[in-house]
Design a protein around this motif. Structure first.
Motif, PDB file in Angstrom:
ATOM      1  N   ILE A  51     -31.802  40.524  14.387  1.00 10.54           N
ATOM      2  CA  ILE A  51     -30.681  40.659  15.324  1.00 10.54           C
ATOM      3  C   ILE A  51     -29.468  39.866  14.839  1.00 10.54           C
ATOM      4  O   ILE A  51     -28.323  40.317  14.928  1.00 10.54           O
ATOM      5  CB  ILE A  51     -31.118  40.200  16.734  1.00 10.54           C
ATOM      6  CG1 ILE A  51     -32.175  41.142  17.302  1.00 10.54           C
ATOM      7  CG2 ILE A  51     -29.925  40.106  17.666  1.00 10.54           C
ATOM      8  CD1 ILE A  51     -32.745  40.690  18.637  1.00 10.54           C
ATOM      9  N   VAL A  52     -29.704  38.655  14.299  1.00 12.82           N
ATOM     10  CA  VAL A  52     -28.590  37.811  13.854  1.00 12.82           C
ATOM     11  C   VAL A  52     -27.987  38.312  12.542  1.00 12.82           C
ATOM     12  O   VAL A  52     -26.762  38.356  12.366  1.00 12.82           O
ATOM     13  CB  VAL A  52     -29.066  36.350  13.710  1.00 12.82           C
ATOM     14  CG1 VAL A  52     -27.970  35.483  13.098  1.00 12.82           C
ATOM     15  CG2 VAL A  52     -29.473  35.801  15.062  1.00 12.82           C
ATOM     16  N   MET A  53     -28.817  38.707  11.574  1.00 16.81           N
ATOM     17  CA  MET A  53     -28.335  39.006  10.225  1.00 16.81           C
ATOM     18  C   MET A  53     -27.880  40.440  10.018  1.00 16.81           C
ATOM     19  O   MET A  53     -27.152  40.720   9.066  1.00 16.81           O
ATOM     20  CB  MET A  53     -29.442  38.688   9.204  1.00 16.81           C
ATOM     21  CG  MET A  53     -29.759  37.207   9.087  1.00 16.81           C
ATOM     22  SD  MET A  53     -28.296  36.235   8.653  1.00 16.81           S
ATOM     23  CE  MET A  53     -27.858  36.964   7.073  1.00 16.81           C
ATOM     24  N   GLU A  54     -28.296  41.355  10.881  1.00 11.57           N
ATOM     25  CA  GLU A  54     -27.931  42.759  10.663  1.00 11.57           C
ATOM     26  C   GLU A  54     -26.413  42.967  10.647  1.00 11.57           C
ATOM     27  O   GLU A  54     -25.886  43.629   9.744  1.00 11.57           O
ATOM     28  CB  GLU A  54     -28.598  43.646  11.716  1.00 11.57           C
ATOM     29  CG  GLU A  54     -28.322  45.125  11.537  1.00 11.57           C
ATOM     30  CD  GLU A  54     -28.810  45.661  10.207  1.00 11.57           C
ATOM     31  OE1 GLU A  54     -28.262  46.668   9.735  1.00 11.57           O
ATOM     32  OE2 GLU A  54     -29.743  45.066   9.629  1.00 11.57           O
ATOM     33  N   PRO A  55     -25.640  42.430  11.608  1.00 11.96           N
ATOM     34  CA  PRO A  55     -24.180  42.603  11.522  1.00 11.96           C
ATOM     35  C   PRO A  55     -23.582  41.914  10.299  1.00 11.96           C
ATOM     36  O   PRO A  55     -22.598  42.403   9.733  1.00 11.96           O
ATOM     37  CB  PRO A  55     -23.683  41.985  12.824  1.00 11.96           C
ATOM     38  CG  PRO A  55     -24.769  41.099  13.304  1.00 11.96           C
ATOM     39  CD  PRO A  55     -26.024  41.740  12.848  1.00 11.96           C
ATOM     40  N   VAL A  56     -24.152  40.773   9.887  1.00 13.86           N
ATOM     41  CA  VAL A  56     -23.640  40.096   8.684  1.00 13.86           C
ATOM     42  C   VAL A  56     -23.868  40.970   7.452  1.00 13.86           C
ATOM     43  O   VAL A  56     -22.989  41.102   6.592  1.00 13.86           O
ATOM     44  CB  VAL A  56     -24.316  38.724   8.527  1.00 13.86           C
ATOM     45  CG1 VAL A  56     -23.849  38.041   7.235  1.00 13.86           C
ATOM     46  CG2 VAL A  56     -24.023  37.839   9.725  1.00 13.86           C
ATOM     47  N   LYS A  57     -25.057  41.584   7.377  1.00 17.77           N
ATOM     48  CA  LYS A  57     -25.354  42.447   6.234  1.00 17.77           C
ATOM     49  C   LYS A  57     -24.460  43.671   6.221  1.00 17.77           C
ATOM     50  O   LYS A  57     -23.970  44.086   5.164  1.00 17.77           O
ATOM     51  CB  LYS A  57     -26.834  42.856   6.279  1.00 17.77           C
ATOM     52  CG  LYS A  57     -27.793  41.705   6.031  1.00 17.77           C
ATOM     53  CD  LYS A  57     -29.228  42.053   6.414  1.00 17.77           C
ATOM     54  CE  LYS A  57     -29.762  43.184   5.596  1.00 17.77           C
ATOM     55  NZ  LYS A  57     -31.184  43.455   5.929  1.00 17.77           N
TER      56      LYS A  57
END
Length: 458
Positions: free
Chosen positions: A74-80
């Motif tokens: 949930i945290v890293m998906e938008p960053v990726k």
């Protein structure tokens, strides 16, 4: 700390994970798992051992691992997603495409980064558009200028040429990619010699049955890290013709003025002398004849000055020792030697340079400077000899400085305008130059620069 920031979201998810782990541990060790196991034993007769603390921790870890992975996703998906978008945008920028914008609506640090990136893209697009417009304007100006422009690379291949250059060298056809050396191989010798050198040059060639004069300006520089050479061929025939006509008009005005100033008194005195002779008053005739002779000598000196300027012989440079040269110069004019002369002898025509210095020192005295303020300095700078004549007069205005070296220009009522022009002619014949400048603490400085070696004057 913003709740909608990445840090805030991560803190919330970590808190949820910690709370979940605590609840699982309590559920396994205190309630409701112990009560459920006791009920199953009493009601159903099924006996299941109560997990100890190690088994409870292991069970919590097994349940929390996939939960933690899900939280990390949930945290890293938008960053990726943002990193992939930025990677594509940077690749587009590298290829010169600045039209890429990232369409993500976020209100955290990633949103700030997206807005900054989109602002950067907009700035680059505007700069690219302005640069394209300027390049178009510059290309239009360069292409339509009458000066022939040729840009060549290190291999003498033409990288750029305007319309005037195409008509001058290739009958209007494109020059890009052609070997410029081969292109001018059949050109007149004067043009080839001028392009083979590295200095600016003035040359004349036969074109369309008439002689055409060109001025060549050439500069070497690096373009995109590679050596290039820019050559500008400017037609000077009309300009030189206009300058020649203007010079002749100026000569005619000066000569006419001087002739009138001398011939009118001579004519008047001759008439007066004839009238005195007719009346028998011979006592006043010697004075009349003396005045006529004085005006005739002045006119002869004026004409002789012009003749010497027009018939200036080629200099004959020799090694010149400074002490005898300065001693001879001191017999003709008064000056203060500012510094000791250099040990290295000069290399010039002593008679011509002596005449130049006599004229310059005479001008310095006539400027209104005190005799002590007229100085002479000799210095060797690199491969050049610098001779400076200074005074403490009022100096010159910018307009006078711009024209002082032109022939026939003078601010003196009785001046011929040939002194500084003759100095310039002699210095350039030696391969040197002359410059005038006002001194910061008052007065004028005339600098004569001459080469020190025989090779430099060849």
């Amino acid at each position: 700390m913003r709740l909608r920031s990445l840090e805030g979201r991560l803190a919330i998810l970590l808190g949820v994970a910690a709370l979940t782990g605590a609840l699982l541990y309590v559920g396994v060790t205190h309630w409701p798992l112990p009560q459920m196991l006791a009920w199953m034993h009493d009601s159903l007769g099924v006996t299941i051992a109560q997990p100890d603390r190690a088994e409870a921790v292991t069970l919590c870890v097994v349940i929390l691992l996939p939960l933690s992975w899900w939280f990390a996703h949930i945290v890293m998906e938008p960053v990726k997603r943002l990193l992939r978008a930025l990677e594509g945008a940077v690749a587009s920028y590298r290829d010169g495409d600045f039209s890429i914008s990232i369409a993500l609506d976020r209100r955290d640090e990633l949103g700030d980064l997206i807005r900054v990136h989109n602002d950067l893209g907009q700035t680059l697009r505007e700069q690219r558009q302005n640069l394209a417009q300027r390049e178009l304007l510059l290309d239009t100006v360069v292409q339509n200028t009458p000066v022939a422009l040729v840009l060549t690379d290190a291999n003498s291949r033409v990288a750029y040429a305007n319309i005037a250059a195409r008509h001058l060298f290739n009958e209007g056809r494109s020059l890009n990619g052609l070997d410029f050396t081969q292109l001018i191989a059949a050109a007149p010798e004067a043009l080839r010699k001028a392009t083979e050198g590295s200095e600016d040059a003035l040359f004349s060639v036969e074109m369309d049955g008439s002689e055409e004069t060109f001025h060549l300006s050439q500069r070497a520089f690096r373009l995109q890290g590679r050596p290039h050479r820019l050559q500008l061929f400017r037609r000077m025939t009309r300009e030189l013709s206009r300058q020649e006509v203007a010079a002749w008009k100026r000569v005619i005005r000066v000569v006419s003025h001087e002739l009138n100033n001398s011939l009118a008194p001579i004519s008047s005195l001759a008439h007066s002398g004839a009238e005195l002779a007719r009346r028998g008053d011979v006592q006043r005739l010697p004075g009349v004849f003396a005045t006529i002779g004085e005006r005739a000598r002045h006119l002869h000196g004026f004409i002789d000055g012009y003749a010497r300027f027009a018939k200036l012989p080629a200099p004959r440079p020799v090694a010149v020792a400074w002490k005898p040269f300065l001693d001879a110069l001191a017999l003709h004019c008064q000056f203060q030697l500012h510094e000791q002369p250099p040990e290295q002898p000069g290399w010039f025509d002593p008679a011509q340079i002596e005449q130049v210095l006599i004229n310059l020192i005479k001008n310095a005295h006539e400027s209104g400077s005190t005799p002590e303020g007229v100085t002479l300095a000799l210095n060797v700078v690199g491969h050049e000899l610098r001779i400076e004549v200074g005074d403490r007069g009022p100096g010159m205005s910018e307009a006078v400085l711009a024209q002082a070296l032109l022939p026939f220009y003078s601010t003196k009522r009785s001046g011929t305008g040939l002194g500084l022009a003759l100095a310039r002619e002699i210095s350039e014949a030696h391969g040197g130059r002359i410059a005038l400048a006002n001194r910061e603490d008052g007065g004028l400085r005339v600098t004569l620069v001459l080469p020190l070696s025989a090779a430099a004057t060849a």
